[in-house]
Scaffold this motif. Structure first.
Motif, PDB file in Angstrom:
ATOM      1  N   MET A   1       0.817  -1.196   0.000  1.00 16.42           N
ATOM      2  CA  MET A   1       0.000   0.000   0.000  1.00 16.42           C
ATOM      3  C   MET A   1       0.859   1.257   0.000  1.00 16.42           C
ATOM      4  O   MET A   1       0.485   2.244  -0.594  1.00 16.42           O
ATOM      5  N   ILE A   2       1.991   1.191   0.676  1.00 19.74           N
ATOM      6  CA  ILE A   2       2.889   2.342   0.715  1.00 19.74           C
ATOM      7  C   ILE A   2       3.286   2.741  -0.700  1.00 19.74           C
ATOM      8  O   ILE A   2       3.215   3.902  -1.078  1.00 19.74           O
ATOM      9  N   TYR A   3       3.667   1.749  -1.497  1.00 19.83           N
ATOM     10  CA  TYR A   3       4.099   2.037  -2.856  1.00 19.83           C
ATOM     11  C   TYR A   3       2.935   2.475  -3.734  1.00 19.83           C
ATOM     12  O   TYR A   3       3.112   3.298  -4.624  1.00 19.83           O
ATOM     13  N   THR A   4       1.751   1.956  -3.466  1.00 12.80           N
ATOM     14  CA  THR A   4       0.565   2.374  -4.223  1.00 12.80           C
ATOM     15  C   THR A   4       0.292   3.853  -3.979  1.00 12.80           C
ATOM     16  O   THR A   4       0.032   4.609  -4.921  1.00 12.80           O
ATOM     17  N   ALA A   5       0.363   4.280  -2.725  1.00 16.14           N
ATOM     18  CA  ALA A   5       0.128   5.690  -2.391  1.00 16.14           C
ATOM     19  C   ALA A   5       1.178   6.581  -3.053  1.00 16.14           C
ATOM     20  O   ALA A   5       0.843   7.618  -3.642  1.00 16.14           O
ATOM     21  N   ILE A   6       2.434   6.183  -2.990  1.00 14.62           N
ATOM     22  CA  ILE A   6       3.507   6.986  -3.581  1.00 14.62           C
ATOM     23  C   ILE A   6       3.401   6.982  -5.102  1.00 14.62           C
ATOM     24  O   ILE A   6       3.571   8.020  -5.755  1.00 14.62           O
ATOM     25  N   LEU A   7       3.101   5.833  -5.686  1.00 17.78           N
ATOM     26  CA  LEU A   7       2.956   5.728  -7.134  1.00 17.78           C
ATOM     27  C   LEU A   7       1.827   6.623  -7.634  1.00 17.78           C
ATOM     28  O   LEU A   7       2.022   7.431  -8.552  1.00 17.78           O
ATOM     29  N   GLY A  13       0.328  13.966  -9.297  1.00 21.72           N
ATOM     30  CA  GLY A  13       1.056  15.234  -9.286  1.00 21.72           C
ATOM     31  C   GLY A  13       1.574  15.588 -10.670  1.00 21.72           C
ATOM     32  O   GLY A  13       1.448  16.729 -11.125  1.00 21.72           O
ATOM     33  N   LEU A  14       2.149  14.605 -11.335  1.00 21.53           N
ATOM     34  CA  LEU A  14       2.648  14.811 -12.701  1.00 21.53           C
ATOM     35  C   LEU A  14       1.521  15.252 -13.620  1.00 21.53           C
ATOM     36  O   LEU A  14       1.647  16.240 -14.358  1.00 21.53           O
ATOM     37  N   LEU A  15       0.401  14.530 -13.569  1.00 23.94           N
ATOM     38  CA  LEU A  15      -0.727  14.878 -14.427  1.00 23.94           C
ATOM     39  C   LEU A  15      -1.325  16.236 -14.078  1.00 23.94           C
ATOM     40  O   LEU A  15      -1.788  16.958 -14.973  1.00 23.94           O
ATOM     41  N   GLY A  42     -10.588  21.000 -10.808  1.00 24.04           N
ATOM     42  CA  GLY A  42     -10.157  19.610 -10.936  1.00 24.04           C
ATOM     43  C   GLY A  42      -8.660  19.466 -10.743  1.00 24.04           C
ATOM     44  O   GLY A  42      -8.190  18.560 -10.042  1.00 24.04           O
ATOM     45  N   VAL A  43      -7.906  20.379 -11.349  1.00 25.30           N
ATOM     46  CA  VAL A  43      -6.437  20.338 -11.235  1.00 25.30           C
ATOM     47  C   VAL A  43      -6.003  20.582  -9.790  1.00 25.30           C
ATOM     48  O   VAL A  43      -5.143  19.867  -9.266  1.00 25.30           O
ATOM     49  N   LYS A  44      -6.609  21.568  -9.133  1.00 27.49           N
ATOM     50  CA  LYS A  44      -6.226  21.879  -7.746  1.00 27.49           C
ATOM     51  C   LYS A  44      -6.497  20.703  -6.811  1.00 27.49           C
ATOM     52  O   LYS A  44      -5.626  20.324  -6.026  1.00 27.49           O
ATOM     53  N   TYR A  45      -7.692  20.146  -6.913  1.00 30.45           N
ATOM     54  CA  TYR A  45      -8.023  19.023  -6.030  1.00 30.45           C
ATOM     55  C   TYR A  45      -7.138  17.816  -6.322  1.00 30.45           C
ATOM     56  O   TYR A  45      -6.751  17.087  -5.409  1.00 30.45           O
ATOM     57  N   GLN A  46      -6.795  17.622  -7.588  1.00 31.29           N
ATOM     58  CA  GLN A  46      -5.907  16.522  -7.938  1.00 31.29           C
ATOM     59  C   GLN A  46      -4.535  16.737  -7.304  1.00 31.29           C
ATOM     60  O   GLN A  46      -3.957  15.807  -6.728  1.00 31.29           O
ATOM     61  N   MET A  47      -4.012  17.955  -7.380  1.00 34.13           N
ATOM     62  CA  MET A  47      -2.688  18.226  -6.816  1.00 34.13           C
ATOM     63  C   MET A  47      -2.704  18.140  -5.297  1.00 34.13           C
ATOM     64  O   MET A  47      -1.789  17.575  -4.693  1.00 34.13           O
ATOM     65  N   TYR A  48      -3.748  18.686  -4.670  1.00 39.23           N
ATOM     66  CA  TYR A  48      -3.815  18.600  -3.210  1.00 39.23           C
ATOM     67  C   TYR A  48      -3.746  17.142  -2.755  1.00 39.23           C
ATOM     68  O   TYR A  48      -3.018  16.800  -1.825  1.00 39.23           O
ATOM     69  N   HIS A  49      -4.498  16.310  -3.415  1.00 38.80           N
ATOM     70  CA  HIS A  49      -4.570  14.917  -2.984  1.00 38.80           C
ATOM     71  C   HIS A  49      -3.364  14.102  -3.454  1.00 38.80           C
ATOM     72  O   HIS A  49      -3.035  13.095  -2.834  1.00 38.80           O
ATOM     73  N   ALA A  50      -2.687  14.561  -4.492  1.00 39.13           N
ATOM     74  CA  ALA A  50      -1.410  13.937  -4.859  1.00 39.13           C
ATOM     75  C   ALA A  50      -0.407  14.129  -3.731  1.00 39.13           C
ATOM     76  O   ALA A  50       0.289  13.192  -3.327  1.00 39.13           O
ATOM     77  N   ILE A  51      -0.358  15.333  -3.202  1.00 43.50           N
ATOM     78  CA  ILE A  51       0.559  15.629  -2.107  1.00 43.50           C
ATOM     79  C   ILE A  51       0.183  14.822  -0.864  1.00 43.50           C
ATOM     80  O   ILE A  51       1.047  14.263  -0.184  1.00 43.50           O
ATOM     81  N   LEU A  53      -1.363  11.940  -0.794  1.00 45.06           N
ATOM     82  CA  LEU A  53      -1.005  10.535  -1.034  1.00 45.06           C
ATOM     83  C   LEU A  53       0.493  10.308  -0.841  1.00 45.06           C
ATOM     84  O   LEU A  53       0.895   9.280  -0.277  1.00 45.06           O
ATOM     85  N   LEU A  54       1.313  11.238  -1.298  1.00 44.28           N
ATOM     86  CA  LEU A  54       2.757  11.096  -1.089  1.00 44.28           C
ATOM     87  C   LEU A  54       3.082  11.089   0.401  1.00 44.28           C
ATOM     88  O   LEU A  54       3.846  10.250   0.882  1.00 44.28           O
ATOM     89  N   PHE A  55       2.511  12.016   1.129  1.00 42.82           N
ATOM     90  CA  PHE A  55       2.729  12.076   2.574  1.00 42.82           C
ATOM     91  C   PHE A  55       2.270  10.784   3.241  1.00 42.82           C
ATOM     92  O   PHE A  55       2.991  10.207   4.060  1.00 42.82           O
ATOM     93  N   LEU A  56       1.068  10.319   2.879  1.00 41.73           N
ATOM     94  CA  LEU A  56       0.541   9.096   3.479  1.00 41.73           C
ATOM     95  C   LEU A  56       1.413   7.884   3.158  1.00 41.73           C
ATOM     96  O   LEU A  56       1.587   6.997   3.983  1.00 41.73           O
ATOM     97  N   GLY A  57       1.953   7.862   1.956  1.00 43.68           N
ATOM     98  CA  GLY A  57       2.806   6.748   1.561  1.00 43.68           C
ATOM     99  C   GLY A  57       4.019   6.593   2.455  1.00 43.68           C
ATOM    100  O   GLY A  57       4.509   5.486   2.681  1.00 43.68           O
ATOM    101  N   PHE A  58       4.483   7.697   2.989  1.00 44.90           N
ATOM    102  CA  PHE A  58       5.648   7.652   3.877  1.00 44.90           C
ATOM    103  C   PHE A  58       5.269   7.504   5.347  1.00 44.90           C
ATOM    104  O   PHE A  58       6.120   7.180   6.169  1.00 44.90           O
ATOM    105  N   LYS A  59       4.011   7.736   5.685  1.00 43.02           N
ATOM    106  CA  LYS A  59       3.617   7.764   7.088  1.00 43.02           C
ATOM    107  C   LYS A  59       2.710   6.618   7.533  1.00 43.02           C
ATOM    108  O   LYS A  59       2.708   6.273   8.707  1.00 43.02           O
TER     109      LYS A  59
END
Length: 129
Positions: A1-7, A13-15, A42-51, A53-59
């Protein structure tokens, strides 16, 4: 799951950067102000949640069921919320509005709310126990 969140976090974020540039440069001439604001939402909410997900992937701990639910709620939420907005805006700009996407957007919003609610629930349990 960690890698799924980071992936997914890094991919979303890229998109978000690509779609943001696409909206700012190419769609600006083709969309109304209201359509452009919707696309940017749509772009803002996508970026907020990308960030997030990255944080969650590490925590988060991928062995805890609630942590997996949190990550899945955000992934599903971004896909349903942001991508349905993109589809609605682009299709309406071409006068071929895909109306079936309309009910999908709030469903995506509910999944995003669910992810936040699960985080609140998880950490309120830790705080009060």
């Amino acid at each position: 799951m960690i890698y799924t969140a980071i992936l997914f976090g890094s991919f979303f974020g890229l998109l978000a950067i690509i779609f943001g540039a696409f909206g700012a440069h190419l769609l600006k001439k083709k969309l109304s102000e209201e359509q452009l604001q919707s696309f940017e939402t749509g772009v803002k909410y996508q970026m907020y949640h990308a960030i997030v997900l990255l944080f969650l992937g590490f925590k988060l701990n991928s062995e805890l069921t609630i942590d997996n639910y949190i990550v899945y709620a955000f992934i599903i939420g971004v896909i349903l919320f942001s991508f349905s907005i993109y589809g609605l805006v682009i299709s309406s700009a071409k006068n071929k509005k895909m109306k079936f996407l309309g009910p999908i957007t709030p469903l995506g919003g509910l999944f995003l709310c669910l992810g936040w609610a699960l985080i609140f629930y998880k950490f309120s349990l830790l705080y009060f126990i």
